[in-house]
Design a protein around this motif. Structure first.
Motif, PDB file in Angstrom:
ATOM      1  N   VAL A 230       0.795  -1.218  -0.176  1.00 58.13           N
ATOM      2  CA  VAL A 230      -0.102  -0.409  -0.239  1.00 58.13           C
ATOM      3  C   VAL A 230       1.001   1.546   0.214  1.00 58.13           C
ATOM      4  O   VAL A 230       0.303   1.843  -0.459  1.00 58.13           O
ATOM      5  CB  VAL A 230      -1.205  -0.033   1.338  1.00 58.13           C
ATOM      6  CG1 VAL A 230      -1.642   1.093   1.117  1.00 58.13           C
ATOM      7  CG2 VAL A 230      -1.730  -1.481   1.081  1.00 58.13           C
ATOM      8  N   ALA A 231       1.638   1.834   0.222  1.00 57.94           N
ATOM      9  CA  ALA A 231       3.095   2.303   1.210  1.00 57.94           C
ATOM     10  C   ALA A 231       3.767   2.431  -0.506  1.00 57.94           C
ATOM     11  O   ALA A 231       3.870   4.176  -0.484  1.00 57.94           O
ATOM     12  CB  ALA A 231       3.881   2.300   1.918  1.00 57.94           C
ATOM     13  N   GLN A 232       4.173   1.672  -0.879  1.00 57.82           N
ATOM     14  CA  GLN A 232       4.630   2.284  -2.256  1.00 57.82           C
ATOM     15  C   GLN A 232       3.917   2.189  -3.013  1.00 57.82           C
ATOM     16  O   GLN A 232       3.599   3.394  -4.964  1.00 57.82           O
ATOM     17  CB  GLN A 232       5.182   0.404  -2.625  1.00 57.82           C
ATOM     18  CG  GLN A 232       6.301   1.240  -4.494  1.00 57.82           C
ATOM     19  CD  GLN A 232       6.818  -0.875  -4.245  1.00 57.82           C
ATOM     20  OE1 GLN A 232       6.803  -2.043  -3.964  1.00 57.82           O
ATOM     21  NE2 GLN A 232       7.078  -0.785  -5.645  1.00 57.82           N
ATOM     22  N   LYS A 233       2.349   1.683  -3.539  1.00 59.32           N
ATOM     23  CA  LYS A 233       1.169   2.333  -4.324  1.00 59.32           C
ATOM     24  C   LYS A 233       1.299   3.668  -3.969  1.00 59.32           C
ATOM     25  O   LYS A 233       1.079   4.136  -5.016  1.00 59.32           O
ATOM     26  CB  LYS A 233       1.147   1.135  -4.108  1.00 59.32           C
ATOM     27  CG  LYS A 233      -0.784   1.418  -5.063  1.00 59.32           C
ATOM     28  CD  LYS A 233      -0.781   0.998  -6.848  1.00 59.32           C
ATOM     29  CE  LYS A 233      -1.204   0.319  -7.180  1.00 59.32           C
ATOM     30  NZ  LYS A 233      -0.906  -0.200  -8.910  1.00 59.32           N
ATOM     31  N   ALA A 234       0.760   4.108  -3.218  1.00 56.84           N
ATOM     32  CA  ALA A 234       0.477   4.978  -2.432  1.00 56.84           C
ATOM     33  C   ALA A 234       1.112   5.971  -2.524  1.00 56.84           C
ATOM     34  O   ALA A 234       1.000   7.760  -2.007  1.00 56.84           O
ATOM     35  CB  ALA A 234      -0.775   5.407  -0.717  1.00 56.84           C
ATOM     36  N   GLY A 235       2.867   6.028  -2.499  1.00 55.11           N
ATOM     37  CA  GLY A 235       3.920   7.752  -2.481  1.00 55.11           C
ATOM     38  C   GLY A 235       3.589   7.494  -1.029  1.00 55.11           C
ATOM     39  O   GLY A 235       3.961   8.780  -0.948  1.00 55.11           O
TER      40      GLY A 235
END
Length: 183
Positions: free
Chosen positions: A33-38
């Motif tokens: 999620v963190a990677q996808k959301a930046g």
């Protein structure tokens, strides 16, 4: 704890919806999620504490929007049968418009895990449904010998099964278009 900036919240919402509607719940994680959301893993963990709390927080928001929509649409409808039909249609229509949410709550979210969380109760929505069902029983439209909770379970179970089969069949026809036949 400080509130998330609106742009960060929006990116998280989009990432949660995408990842948890398209993946097995147990395989998805906060780092994805963190990677996808930046957004940093630390920021997510600081605000939500766990993968479950993250997902449930957004599910709660999305279900609140459905409840608000139901409340708005029921204004001015006096006929109880029409109210019941409208509530049924609104659910099917909402999940047709938001299939990612339907996938999360009906297909990928472990029910036992969600049931243990306060967001599962959706008290405002459930009380709204029960109020309409009990009124239907009092007016003789619905069987008064059946507990209103059982009627609610039947209605919500039909919505869930209809959504799952709509997805399974490739979403070729309108889900909300089935309302009259199902109702």
């Amino acid at each position: 704890m400080t509130a998330l900036r609106p742009d960060v919240h929006a990116r998280l919402e989009k990432a949660v919806l995408e990842i948890f509607s398209e993946s097995d719940f147990h395989k998805a994680n906060i780092r994805d999620v963190a990677q996808k959301a930046g957004v940093s893993f630390t920021t997510i963990y600081k605000h939500y504490g766990s993968k479950e709390r993250l997902v449930f927080a957004f599910v709660d928001v999305w279900m609140g929007k459905l409840t608000d929509r139901i409340v708005d649409h029921l204004q001015g409808i006096e006929d109880l049968k029409e109210k019941l039909r409208k509530v049924f249609w609104l659910q099917l229509d909402y999940y047709e418009r938001h299939p990612g949410l339907g996938r999360i709550i009906f297909m990928t979210l472990p029910m036992q895990t969600w049931m243990a969380d306060r967001t599962f109760r959706q008290k405002r929505m459930i009380n709204l449904y029960l109020e309409v069902l009990k009124k239907g029983q009092n007016e003789g439209i619905l069987n008064a010998n059946v507990r209103a909770g059982i009627l609610l379970d039947f209605m919500l179970g039909t919505v869930q099964r209809s959504f799952v089969m709509w997805v399974s069949r490739g979403q070729k026809e309108s889900l909300s278009g089935q309302t009259q036949v199902l109702f």
